[in-house]
Each structure stands twice: as C-alpha cells, then as structure tokens.
Write a protein that holds these residues in place. Sequence first.
Motif, PDB file in Angstrom:
ATOM      1  N   ILE A   2      45.012  46.558  51.513  1.00  0.00           N
ATOM      2  CA  ILE A   2      45.237  45.498  52.696  1.00  0.00           C
ATOM      3  C   ILE A   2      45.041  44.068  52.033  1.00  0.00           C
ATOM      4  O   ILE A   2      44.267  43.510  51.306  1.00  0.00           O
ATOM      5  CB  ILE A   2      44.169  45.809  53.752  1.00  0.00           C
ATOM      6  N   CYS A   3      46.002  43.504  52.468  1.00  0.00           N
ATOM      7  CA  CYS A   3      46.225  41.969  52.093  1.00  0.00           C
ATOM      8  C   CYS A   3      45.147  41.243  52.583  1.00  0.00           C
ATOM      9  O   CYS A   3      44.797  41.296  54.045  1.00  0.00           O
ATOM     10  CB  CYS A   3      47.641  41.306  52.384  1.00  0.00           C
ATOM     11  N   SER A   4      44.307  40.222  52.056  1.00  0.00           N
ATOM     12  CA  SER A   4      43.219  39.579  52.538  1.00  0.00           C
ATOM     13  C   SER A   4      43.830  38.252  53.225  1.00  0.00           C
ATOM     14  O   SER A   4      43.028  37.635  53.918  1.00  0.00           O
ATOM     15  CB  SER A   4      42.206  39.112  51.483  1.00  0.00           C
ATOM     16  N   TYR A   5      45.176  37.908  53.018  1.00  0.00           N
ATOM     17  CA  TYR A   5      45.487  36.727  53.709  1.00  0.00           C
ATOM     18  C   TYR A   5      46.216  37.175  55.059  1.00  0.00           C
ATOM     19  O   TYR A   5      46.070  36.634  55.998  1.00  0.00           O
ATOM     20  CB  TYR A   5      46.779  36.225  52.903  1.00  0.00           C
ATOM     21  N   CYS A   6      47.181  38.020  55.095  1.00  0.00           N
ATOM     22  CA  CYS A   6      48.134  38.418  56.205  1.00  0.00           C
ATOM     23  C   CYS A   6      47.486  39.661  56.988  1.00  0.00           C
ATOM     24  O   CYS A   6      47.913  40.026  58.062  1.00  0.00           O
ATOM     25  CB  CYS A   6      49.522  38.437  56.231  1.00  0.00           C
ATOM     26  N   GLY A   7      46.813  40.646  56.311  1.00  0.00           N
ATOM     27  CA  GLY A   7      46.153  41.828  56.804  1.00  0.00           C
ATOM     28  C   GLY A   7      47.316  43.053  56.629  1.00  0.00           C
ATOM     29  O   GLY A   7      47.178  44.039  57.283  1.00  0.00           O
ATOM     30  N   SER A   8      48.276  42.712  56.098  1.00  0.00           N
ATOM     31  CA  SER A   8      49.302  43.795  55.866  1.00  0.00           C
ATOM     32  C   SER A   8      48.805  45.035  54.972  1.00  0.00           C
ATOM     33  O   SER A   8      48.141  44.641  54.241  1.00  0.00           O
ATOM     34  CB  SER A   8      50.627  43.112  55.240  1.00  0.00           C
ATOM     35  N   GLU A   9      49.395  46.164  55.323  1.00  0.00           N
ATOM     36  CA  GLU A   9      49.189  47.373  54.496  1.00  0.00           C
ATOM     37  C   GLU A   9      49.956  47.479  53.428  1.00  0.00           C
ATOM     38  O   GLU A   9      51.130  47.068  53.706  1.00  0.00           O
ATOM     39  CB  GLU A   9      48.909  48.527  55.404  1.00  0.00           C
ATOM     40  N   ASN A  10      49.718  47.888  52.201  1.00  0.00           N
ATOM     41  CA  ASN A  10      50.430  47.662  51.044  1.00  0.00           C
ATOM     42  C   ASN A  10      50.161  48.989  50.221  1.00  0.00           C
ATOM     43  O   ASN A  10      48.891  49.532  50.380  1.00  0.00           O
ATOM     44  CB  ASN A  10      50.274  46.600  50.199  1.00  0.00           C
ATOM     45  N   ALA A  16      51.253  42.465  44.630  1.00  0.00           N
ATOM     46  CA  ALA A  16      51.526  41.504  45.425  1.00  0.00           C
ATOM     47  C   ALA A  16      51.801  42.083  47.084  1.00  0.00           C
ATOM     48  O   ALA A  16      52.282  43.146  46.895  1.00  0.00           O
ATOM     49  CB  ALA A  16      52.749  40.673  45.061  1.00  0.00           C
ATOM     50  N   CYS A  17      51.700  41.266  48.010  1.00  0.00           N
ATOM     51  CA  CYS A  17      51.738  41.738  49.213  1.00  0.00           C
ATOM     52  C   CYS A  17      53.281  42.016  49.638  1.00  0.00           C
ATOM     53  O   CYS A  17      54.125  40.984  49.122  1.00  0.00           O
ATOM     54  CB  CYS A  17      50.956  40.938  50.415  1.00  0.00           C
ATOM     55  N   GLY A  18      53.778  42.778  50.466  1.00  0.00           N
ATOM     56  CA  GLY A  18      55.240  43.044  50.607  1.00  0.00           C
ATOM     57  C   GLY A  18      55.637  42.152  51.522  1.00  0.00           C
ATOM     58  O   GLY A  18      56.763  41.659  51.599  1.00  0.00           O
ATOM     59  N   CYS A  20      53.718  38.710  52.437  1.00  0.00           N
ATOM     60  CA  CYS A  20      53.597  37.322  52.391  1.00  0.00           C
ATOM     61  C   CYS A  20      53.514  36.813  50.720  1.00  0.00           C
ATOM     62  O   CYS A  20      53.361  35.940  50.315  1.00  0.00           O
ATOM     63  CB  CYS A  20      52.400  36.768  52.841  1.00  0.00           C
ATOM     64  N   ASP A  21      53.751  38.029  49.923  1.00  0.00           N
ATOM     65  CA  ASP A  21      53.842  37.933  48.595  1.00  0.00           C
ATOM     66  C   ASP A  21      52.564  37.188  48.001  1.00  0.00           C
ATOM     67  O   ASP A  21      52.547  36.779  46.842  1.00  0.00           O
ATOM     68  CB  ASP A  21      54.990  37.070  48.045  1.00  0.00           C
ATOM     69  N   ALA A  22      51.218  37.427  48.536  1.00  0.00           N
ATOM     70  CA  ALA A  22      49.995  36.874  47.821  1.00  0.00           C
ATOM     71  C   ALA A  22      49.752  37.992  46.944  1.00  0.00           C
ATOM     72  O   ALA A  22      49.926  39.356  47.154  1.00  0.00           O
ATOM     73  CB  ALA A  22      49.108  36.881  49.033  1.00  0.00           C
ATOM     74  N   PHE A  23      48.758  37.545  45.824  1.00  0.00           N
ATOM     75  CA  PHE A  23      48.385  38.582  44.757  1.00  0.00           C
ATOM     76  C   PHE A  23      47.209  39.217  45.623  1.00  0.00           C
ATOM     77  O   PHE A  23      46.384  38.830  46.421  1.00  0.00           O
ATOM     78  CB  PHE A  23      47.827  37.787  43.578  1.00  0.00           C
ATOM     79  N   LEU A  24      47.350  40.732  45.618  1.00  0.00           N
ATOM     80  CA  LEU A  24      46.301  41.510  46.326  1.00  0.00           C
ATOM     81  C   LEU A  24      44.920  41.577  45.521  1.00  0.00           C
ATOM     82  O   LEU A  24      43.885  41.915  46.100  1.00  0.00           O
ATOM     83  CB  LEU A  24      47.140  42.841  46.436  1.00  0.00           C
ATOM     84  N   LYS A  25      44.908  41.461  44.225  1.00  0.00           N
ATOM     85  CA  LYS A  25      43.669  41.535  43.501  1.00  0.00           C
ATOM     86  C   LYS A  25      42.921  40.393  43.057  1.00  0.00           C
ATOM     87  O   LYS A  25      41.677  40.289  42.715  1.00  0.00           O
ATOM     88  CB  LYS A  25      44.008  42.424  42.315  1.00  0.00           C
ATOM     89  N   LYS A  26      43.528  39.150  43.778  1.00  0.00           N
ATOM     90  CA  LYS A  26      42.867  37.797  43.331  1.00  0.00           C
ATOM     91  C   LYS A  26      41.727  37.506  44.290  1.00  0.00           C
ATOM     92  O   LYS A  26      41.849  38.059  45.432  1.00  0.00           O
ATOM     93  CB  LYS A  26      43.960  36.748  43.965  1.00  0.00           C
ATOM     94  N   GLU A  27      40.531  37.532  43.967  1.00  0.00           N
ATOM     95  CA  GLU A  27      39.150  37.392  44.476  1.00  0.00           C
ATOM     96  C   GLU A  27      39.204  35.738  45.114  1.00  0.00           C
ATOM     97  O   GLU A  27      39.474  34.870  44.441  1.00  0.00           O
ATOM     98  CB  GLU A  27      38.026  37.433  43.854  1.00  0.00           C
ATOM     99  N   ARG A  28      38.798  35.635  46.136  1.00  0.00           N
ATOM    100  CA  ARG A  28      38.422  34.431  46.704  1.00  0.00           C
ATOM    101  C   ARG A  28      37.244  33.901  46.371  1.00  0.00           C
ATOM    102  O   ARG A  28      36.249  34.809  46.208  1.00  0.00           O
ATOM    103  CB  ARG A  28      38.718  34.664  48.324  1.00  0.00           C
ATOM    104  N   PRO A  29      36.914  32.524  46.192  1.00  0.00           N
ATOM    105  CA  PRO A  29      35.869  32.036  45.705  1.00  0.00           C
ATOM    106  C   PRO A  29      34.718  32.325  46.873  1.00  0.00           C
ATOM    107  O   PRO A  29      34.757  32.258  48.104  1.00  0.00           O
ATOM    108  CB  PRO A  29      35.889  30.608  45.855  1.00  0.00           C
ATOM    109  N   LYS A  30      33.612  32.723  46.445  1.00  0.00           N
ATOM    110  CA  LYS A  30      32.323  32.814  47.093  1.00  0.00           C
ATOM    111  C   LYS A  30      31.300  31.745  47.184  1.00  0.00           C
ATOM    112  O   LYS A  30      31.281  31.457  45.918  1.00  0.00           O
ATOM    113  CB  LYS A  30      31.795  34.419  47.000  1.00  0.00           C
ATOM    114  N   MET A  31      30.388  31.778  48.051  1.00  0.00           N
ATOM    115  CA  MET A  31      29.744  30.309  47.987  1.00  0.00           C
ATOM    116  C   MET A  31      28.301  31.054  47.214  1.00  0.00           C
ATOM    117  O   MET A  31      28.243  32.153  47.035  1.00  0.00           O
ATOM    118  CB  MET A  31      29.021  30.257  49.549  1.00  0.00           C
TER     119      MET A  31
END
Length: 137
Positions: A2-10, A16-18, A20-31
């Motif tokens: 599942i894409c962490s940006y748009c929520g689409s199933e891939n 990459a997400c089908g 929004c084309d975002a990278f699926l394995k890219k980790e978002r920074p955590k505090m």
Amino acid sequence: MICSYCGSENGQYAKACGFCDAFLKKERPKMREFVYLDQVELPFGELSQFHTYDLLILLRLVREERSKCYNLMRTVQKGSELIEIDSDTLVFSEKEYRCYTARMKVIEGILIDRMGYKPKRVDNKLLESLRVKIENG
C-alpha cells in the motif's frame, strides 16, 4: 503493498505506486528522541533523513554554538590588541565560526527545500506549534 502517500494498493514487487508514482520503499523521516549538536557534522545524506522538527532543533543548536564562536572570536580579536595572543588561537576561533556557519547553511538549505523558507528564529513557540500539528496528524 500500500502506498503511504495515496493509499493505493500495488503489487508486491512494485517499486513505484501505479497511481501517484511515489517510491513504495522510501521511508519517511521519523522524529528522534534526542538531537544533539554533534549530529550537525553528519553528511548531507544523513541529515536529509532527519524529520523537519529534528532539523529545526539542530538548527537552533548550531545557531547558538555559532553565536558563541562568534563572540569568542571577537573577544580574541579585541584581546590581541591589548595582549599578545598566539595566531593559532585566532585561527582556531575563526575556523570554528566558519565551520558552524557552513553547517548551519546546510541545515537551512534542507529546510528551504522542505518548507520553502528558513525560519528567522527557532524558538519554543515555533517548535511547540509544530509538535502539536505533528501529534494531531
């Protein structure tokens, strides 16, 4: 996956997400739990992995240290007129100031890329309002 940006199933093996084309394995920074001044010496790639909140704290720390170095440098320069101060001390204070200035600019550059501006002042009010926004989602 599942894409962490748009929520689409891939697909499971998609890179990459089908939608929004975002990278699926890219980790978002955590505090981070703790941010300390020595982290300012990390390379750009590692600093860019910091959460924006943590970068603001780091910017605050490096600006404080830079101010201390500037005041020390000015004191040494003024003192050298009154008493004999070796050139190594003068060179060291100027080098430290330049180093913290360069590190500060790196962090400000990352923040400009993310926020569109660099904050003039990083105070408790700014940090608290950002923390509330982050916690509220």
